[in-house]
Design a protein around this motif. Structure first.
Motif, PDB file in Angstrom:
ATOM      1  N   LEU A 101      -5.482   5.319   2.591  1.00  0.00           N
ATOM      2  CA  LEU A 101      -6.144   4.621   1.495  1.00  0.00           C
ATOM      3  C   LEU A 101      -7.505   5.258   1.257  1.00  0.00           C
ATOM      4  O   LEU A 101      -8.359   5.249   2.138  1.00  0.00           O
ATOM      5  CB  LEU A 101      -6.311   3.131   1.825  1.00  0.00           C
ATOM      6  N   PHE A 102      -7.667   5.865   0.087  1.00  0.00           N
ATOM      7  CA  PHE A 102      -8.985   6.348  -0.336  1.00  0.00           C
ATOM      8  C   PHE A 102      -9.671   5.153  -0.965  1.00  0.00           C
ATOM      9  O   PHE A 102      -9.155   4.556  -1.910  1.00  0.00           O
ATOM     10  CB  PHE A 102      -8.849   7.501  -1.340  1.00  0.00           C
ATOM     11  N   MET A 103     -10.823   4.774  -0.421  1.00  0.00           N
ATOM     12  CA  MET A 103     -11.452   3.518  -0.819  1.00  0.00           C
ATOM     13  C   MET A 103     -12.966   3.632  -0.797  1.00  0.00           C
ATOM     14  O   MET A 103     -13.519   4.613  -0.295  1.00  0.00           O
ATOM     15  CB  MET A 103     -11.004   2.399   0.123  1.00  0.00           C
ATOM     16  N   LYS A 104     -13.622   2.623  -1.355  1.00  0.00           N
ATOM     17  CA  LYS A 104     -15.086   2.517  -1.285  1.00  0.00           C
ATOM     18  C   LYS A 104     -15.413   1.659  -0.074  1.00  0.00           C
ATOM     19  O   LYS A 104     -15.069   0.480  -0.046  1.00  0.00           O
ATOM     20  CB  LYS A 104     -15.643   1.907  -2.567  1.00  0.00           C
ATOM     21  N   GLY A 105     -16.038   2.278   0.922  1.00  0.00           N
ATOM     22  CA  GLY A 105     -16.342   1.584   2.161  1.00  0.00           C
ATOM     23  C   GLY A 105     -15.276   1.873   3.203  1.00  0.00           C
ATOM     24  O   GLY A 105     -14.536   2.845   3.111  1.00  0.00           O
TER      25      GLY A 105
ATOM     26  N   PHE B  58     -15.535  -2.835   6.463  1.00  0.00           N
ATOM     27  CA  PHE B  58     -16.594  -3.196   5.510  1.00  0.00           C
ATOM     28  C   PHE B  58     -16.333  -2.585   4.134  1.00  0.00           C
ATOM     29  O   PHE B  58     -17.001  -1.636   3.739  1.00  0.00           O
ATOM     30  CB  PHE B  58     -17.965  -2.732   6.024  1.00  0.00           C
ATOM     31  N   PRO B  59     -15.352  -3.127   3.394  1.00  0.00           N
ATOM     32  CA  PRO B  59     -15.106  -2.613   2.038  1.00  0.00           C
ATOM     33  C   PRO B  59     -16.347  -2.793   1.167  1.00  0.00           C
ATOM     34  O   PRO B  59     -17.040  -3.800   1.281  1.00  0.00           O
ATOM     35  CB  PRO B  59     -13.953  -3.477   1.533  1.00  0.00           C
TER      36      PRO B  59
ATOM     37  N   VAL C  50      -6.884  -3.307   1.255  1.00  0.00           N
ATOM     38  CA  VAL C  50      -6.847  -3.375   2.725  1.00  0.00           C
ATOM     39  C   VAL C  50      -6.148  -4.657   3.178  1.00  0.00           C
ATOM     40  O   VAL C  50      -5.291  -4.638   4.067  1.00  0.00           O
ATOM     41  CB  VAL C  50      -8.272  -3.279   3.325  1.00  0.00           C
ATOM     42  N   GLN C  51      -6.494  -5.786   2.555  1.00  0.00           N
ATOM     43  CA  GLN C  51      -5.881  -7.073   2.921  1.00  0.00           C
ATOM     44  C   GLN C  51      -4.364  -7.040   2.698  1.00  0.00           C
ATOM     45  O   GLN C  51      -3.599  -7.544   3.523  1.00  0.00           O
ATOM     46  CB  GLN C  51      -6.496  -8.224   2.107  1.00  0.00           C
TER      47      GLN C  51
ATOM     48  N   ASP D 163      -1.242   1.669  11.417  1.00  0.00           N
ATOM     49  CA  ASP D 163      -1.867   2.999  11.476  1.00  0.00           C
ATOM     50  C   ASP D 163      -2.423   3.428  10.117  1.00  0.00           C
ATOM     51  O   ASP D 163      -2.127   4.503   9.632  1.00  0.00           O
ATOM     52  CB  ASP D 163      -0.873   4.028  12.015  1.00  0.00           C
ATOM     53  N   LEU D 164      -3.222   2.553   9.530  1.00  0.00           N
ATOM     54  CA  LEU D 164      -3.844   2.848   8.240  1.00  0.00           C
ATOM     55  C   LEU D 164      -5.006   3.814   8.438  1.00  0.00           C
ATOM     56  O   LEU D 164      -5.887   3.579   9.253  1.00  0.00           O
ATOM     57  CB  LEU D 164      -4.370   1.550   7.599  1.00  0.00           C
TER      58      LEU D 164
END
Length: 103
Positions: free
Chosen positions: A19-23, A27-28, A37-38, A47-48
């Motif tokens: 997952l390419f994400m902000k945070g 801590f998103p 994420v949830q 195994d994320l």
């Protein structure tokens, strides 16, 4: 292919769920990333691998070019681009995401 594109390709190819994400998962830094994420946790993903795009502007821009998708977060399963927060949410609700993760 640029170094960033090569790194992104390697990351999504070598990890089952990315997952390419902000945070971070802990801590998103945006609601959409947090929701993704949830959803993945609700599907039982252990195994994320997450990549915080706020740490690196080249990666933040590079992932948008890599997927040809303008927004973050971006989910990859087994090297395949799945989509952003809305698509992940829809796939979760109709059972498609869990089935894909278990395949």
């Amino acid at each position: 292919m640029s170094d960033v594109q090569a790194w992104i390709k390697e990351t999504v190819t070598n990890n089952p769920v990315v997952l390419f994400m902000k945070g971070t998962a802990q801590f998103p830094q945006c609601g959409f990333s947090g929701r993704a994420v949830q959803i993945l946790k609700a599907c039982g993903v252990q195994d994320l691998v997450t990549v915080n795009v706020l740490d690196d502007a080249d990666v933040r821009q590079g992932i948008k070019e890599f997927s040809n998708w303008p927004t973050i977060p971006q989910l990859y399963i087994k090297g395949e681009f799945i989509g952003g927060s809305d698509i992940v949410g829809e796939m979760y609700e109709n059972g498609e995401l869990k089935a894909m993760l278990e395949a």
